[in-house]
Design an enzyme around this catalytic site. Structure first.
Site, mmCIF file in Angstrom:
data_model
loop_
_atom_site.group_PDB
_atom_site.id
_atom_site.type_symbol
_atom_site.label_atom_id
_atom_site.label_comp_id
_atom_site.label_asym_id
_atom_site.label_seq_id
_atom_site.Cartn_x
_atom_site.Cartn_y
_atom_site.Cartn_z
ATOM 1 C CG ASP A 152 2.981 49.530 21.443
ATOM 2 O OD1 ASP A 152 2.164 48.667 21.084
ATOM 3 O OD2 ASP A 152 4.209 49.371 21.363
ATOM 4 C CG ASN A 190 -1.539 48.569 13.056
ATOM 5 O OD1 ASN A 190 -1.840 49.661 13.522
ATOM 6 N ND2 ASN A 190 -0.551 47.829 13.558
#
Ligand code: FPP
Length: 246
Positions: A21, A69
């Protein structure tokens, strides 16, 4: 002493999972578009894979694309898919040279054809490698995986191949996409966020969690070693007392 030399190779986790991330924030810090962050994230993927294989980790799972996503801007999703195809194609040779097997978990059938084909080809071309398995979580979400497992088990019951009383942890595990992979003892998330974000919910029931503020594109071997040293300093009690486990 180098960080790597401080690691006790007899106490390594068999399986490490990573939530990569911070690509977007890293790019922003550098005044560049988000996709620049993803491109630079590939170097961290390479370094971490190499470090894990060198140490003797058996399974490394990377959360590369979640089902959520897809909600990102179309341009970013397309760029991520292209990057994935490019990277996988480019890295197959290195994976083979290093005896690393590629695997994937997630709803692979729903990936764009090009990405899916590149992935399946790489999985096929590395399937006899034995040193380490690199698992890419792609179009993956733990809730999706759990629902798929429930459907599978329900079907087995409906077709009289399983009795309700036979359903136990082993049966459930064997219906998950990670059925052939041991649960990760250790989960790392970069970028300072302290969430699980729908990743391996069943499998991390007893995993040690590690959060580092380092953005993924900056993550290097030493960060990985530091995380493992932290893991090795923990006492894993599995619900027992300290006296019992020692
Ligand atoms: C999270 O950062 C990162 C991703 C969603 C994608 C990870 C992909 C790569 C590192 C590229 C290629 C990977 C492989 C395995 C070939 P973010 O965009 O959520 O960052 P932010 O939270 O700062 O916005």
């Amino acid at each position: 002493m180098d960080l790597k030399d401080q690691i006790d190779i007899d106490k390594l986790p068999k399986h490490i999972a990573i939530i990569m991330d911070g690509n977007g924030r890293w790019a922003k810090q550098h005044g560049r578009p988000r996709v620049f962050g993803h491109r630079n994230g590939v170097k961290a993927v390479r370094e971490t894979t190499e470090a894990a294989a060198e140490l003797g980790i058996e399974y490394l799972t990377l959360y590369a694309f979640s089902t959520e996503n897809w909600n990102r801007p179309k341009f970013e999703v397309n760029a991520l898919m292209t990057l994935l195809v490019e990277t996988i194609r480019k890295e197959v040779e290195t994976l083979n040279k290093n005896n690393i097997r590629l695997n994937a978990i997630g709803d692979i059938d729903k990936l764009p054809t090009k990405s899916r084909d590149a992935l399946l080809e790489a999985i096929e071309n590395t399937k006899t490698n034995t040193r380490m398995t690199l698992v890419l979580a792609l179009n993956y979400s733990a809730k999706w995986e759990i629902i798929e497992a429930v459907k599978d088990i329900a079907h087995q019951v409906k077709t009289d191949n399983l009795a309700i009383d036979q359903i136990n942890e082993d049966v459930f595990k064997s219906a998950l996409s990670t059925r052939n992979i041991p649960d990760p003892e250790f989960l790392i998330r970069t970028s300072g966020e302290t969430r699980i974000s729908n990743f391996l919910l069943w499998q991390i029931a007893y995993s040690e969690l590690y959060f580092t503020p380092v953005f993924w594109p900056d993550f290097r071997k030493n960060h990985f070693y530091q995380a493992i040293l932290d893991f090795q300093n923990r006492e894993r009690r599995f619900g027992m007392t300290s006296e019992q486990v020692n």
